[in-house]
Design a protein around this motif. Sequence first.
Motif, PDB file in Angstrom:
ATOM      1  N   GLU A 126       2.128   6.208  -7.224  1.00 38.02           N
ATOM      2  CA  GLU A 126       1.029   6.870  -7.924  1.00 38.02           C
ATOM      3  C   GLU A 126       1.395   8.314  -8.250  1.00 38.02           C
ATOM      4  O   GLU A 126       1.141   8.792  -9.355  1.00 38.02           O
ATOM      5  CB  GLU A 126      -0.246   6.829  -7.079  1.00 38.02           C
ATOM      6  CG  GLU A 126      -1.424   7.489  -7.744  1.00 38.02           C
ATOM      7  CD  GLU A 126      -2.661   7.491  -6.869  1.00 38.02           C
ATOM      8  OE1 GLU A 126      -3.716   7.884  -7.387  1.00 38.02           O
ATOM      9  OE2 GLU A 126      -2.571   7.127  -5.689  1.00 38.02           O
ATOM     10  N   LYS A 127       2.022   9.005  -7.316  1.00 41.34           N
ATOM     11  CA  LYS A 127       2.424  10.394  -7.548  1.00 41.34           C
ATOM     12  C   LYS A 127       3.466  10.472  -8.658  1.00 41.34           C
ATOM     13  O   LYS A 127       3.418  11.360  -9.506  1.00 41.34           O
ATOM     14  CB  LYS A 127       2.970  11.001  -6.264  1.00 41.34           C
ATOM     15  CG  LYS A 127       1.929  11.146  -5.177  1.00 41.34           C
ATOM     16  CD  LYS A 127       2.536  11.634  -3.893  1.00 41.34           C
ATOM     17  CE  LYS A 127       1.502  11.633  -2.783  1.00 41.34           C
ATOM     18  NZ  LYS A 127       2.080  12.001  -1.502  1.00 41.34           N
ATOM     19  N   ILE A 144       0.838  -1.202   0.000  1.00 44.71           N
ATOM     20  CA  ILE A 144       0.000   0.000   0.000  1.00 44.71           C
ATOM     21  C   ILE A 144       0.873   1.252   0.000  1.00 44.71           C
ATOM     22  O   ILE A 144       0.622   2.197  -0.756  1.00 44.71           O
ATOM     23  CB  ILE A 144      -0.961  -0.013   1.200  1.00 44.71           C
ATOM     24  CG1 ILE A 144      -2.007  -1.111   1.009  1.00 44.71           C
ATOM     25  CG2 ILE A 144      -1.623   1.341   1.396  1.00 44.71           C
ATOM     26  CD1 ILE A 144      -2.875  -1.360   2.211  1.00 44.71           C
ATOM     27  N   TYR A 145       1.914   1.251   0.803  1.00 48.35           N
ATOM     28  CA  TYR A 145       2.824   2.398   0.850  1.00 48.35           C
ATOM     29  C   TYR A 145       3.462   2.647  -0.516  1.00 48.35           C
ATOM     30  O   TYR A 145       3.501   3.781  -1.006  1.00 48.35           O
ATOM     31  CB  TYR A 145       3.903   2.162   1.908  1.00 48.35           C
ATOM     32  CG  TYR A 145       5.011   3.179   1.878  1.00 48.35           C
ATOM     33  CD1 TYR A 145       4.814   4.458   2.380  1.00 48.35           C
ATOM     34  CD2 TYR A 145       6.250   2.865   1.332  1.00 48.35           C
ATOM     35  CE1 TYR A 145       5.826   5.401   2.351  1.00 48.35           C
ATOM     36  CE2 TYR A 145       7.259   3.803   1.293  1.00 48.35           C
ATOM     37  CZ  TYR A 145       7.045   5.068   1.806  1.00 48.35           C
ATOM     38  OH  TYR A 145       8.056   5.993   1.756  1.00 48.35           O
ATOM     39  N   LEU A 180       2.391   1.643  -3.496  1.00 49.95           N
ATOM     40  CA  LEU A 180       1.388   2.047  -4.484  1.00 49.95           C
ATOM     41  C   LEU A 180       1.043   3.526  -4.356  1.00 49.95           C
ATOM     42  O   LEU A 180       0.935   4.236  -5.364  1.00 49.95           O
ATOM     43  CB  LEU A 180       0.124   1.200  -4.334  1.00 49.95           C
ATOM     44  CG  LEU A 180       0.216  -0.222  -4.866  1.00 49.95           C
ATOM     45  CD1 LEU A 180      -1.048  -0.995  -4.510  1.00 49.95           C
ATOM     46  CD2 LEU A 180       0.427  -0.224  -6.363  1.00 49.95           C
ATOM     47  N   VAL A 181       0.890   4.010  -3.146  1.00 52.02           N
ATOM     48  CA  VAL A 181       0.583   5.422  -2.930  1.00 52.02           C
ATOM     49  C   VAL A 181       1.760   6.283  -3.378  1.00 52.02           C
ATOM     50  O   VAL A 181       1.587   7.320  -4.033  1.00 52.02           O
ATOM     51  CB  VAL A 181       0.244   5.693  -1.449  1.00 52.02           C
ATOM     52  CG1 VAL A 181       0.206   7.180  -1.149  1.00 52.02           C
ATOM     53  CG2 VAL A 181      -1.077   5.039  -1.097  1.00 52.02           C
ATOM     54  N   ARG A 182       2.943   5.848  -3.068  1.00 47.51           N
ATOM     55  CA  ARG A 182       4.131   6.624  -3.426  1.00 47.51           C
ATOM     56  C   ARG A 182       4.352   6.621  -4.937  1.00 47.51           C
ATOM     57  O   ARG A 182       4.672   7.657  -5.518  1.00 47.51           O
ATOM     58  CB  ARG A 182       5.334   6.029  -2.723  1.00 47.51           C
ATOM     59  CG  ARG A 182       6.525   6.861  -2.858  1.00 47.51           C
ATOM     60  CD  ARG A 182       7.487   6.650  -1.770  1.00 47.51           C
ATOM     61  NE  ARG A 182       8.624   7.483  -2.123  1.00 47.51           N
ATOM     62  CZ  ARG A 182       9.788   7.379  -1.621  1.00 47.51           C
ATOM     63  NH1 ARG A 182      10.010   6.479  -0.702  1.00 47.51           N
ATOM     64  NH2 ARG A 182      10.758   8.159  -2.006  1.00 47.51           N
TER      65      ARG A 182
END
Length: 53
Positions: free
Chosen positions: A27-28, A20-21, A23-25
């Motif tokens: 994504e930007k 999750i970490y 993927l969020v990182r």
Amino acid sequence: MYEELVRLTSTVGFPIAVCIYLLVRFEKKIEALNKSITDLTVVITTVVGNQEK
């Protein structure tokens, strides 16, 4: 039963949190790359259009 649940959570929970970490990182960064590609497409189209005239 409770011990198995705790063991499963500690075993599987960490990889899920890392995914999750990341993927969020990422994504930007993917959004920034997409914007760069769009801007580059506009510039290339403009340059090619100017050369054809």
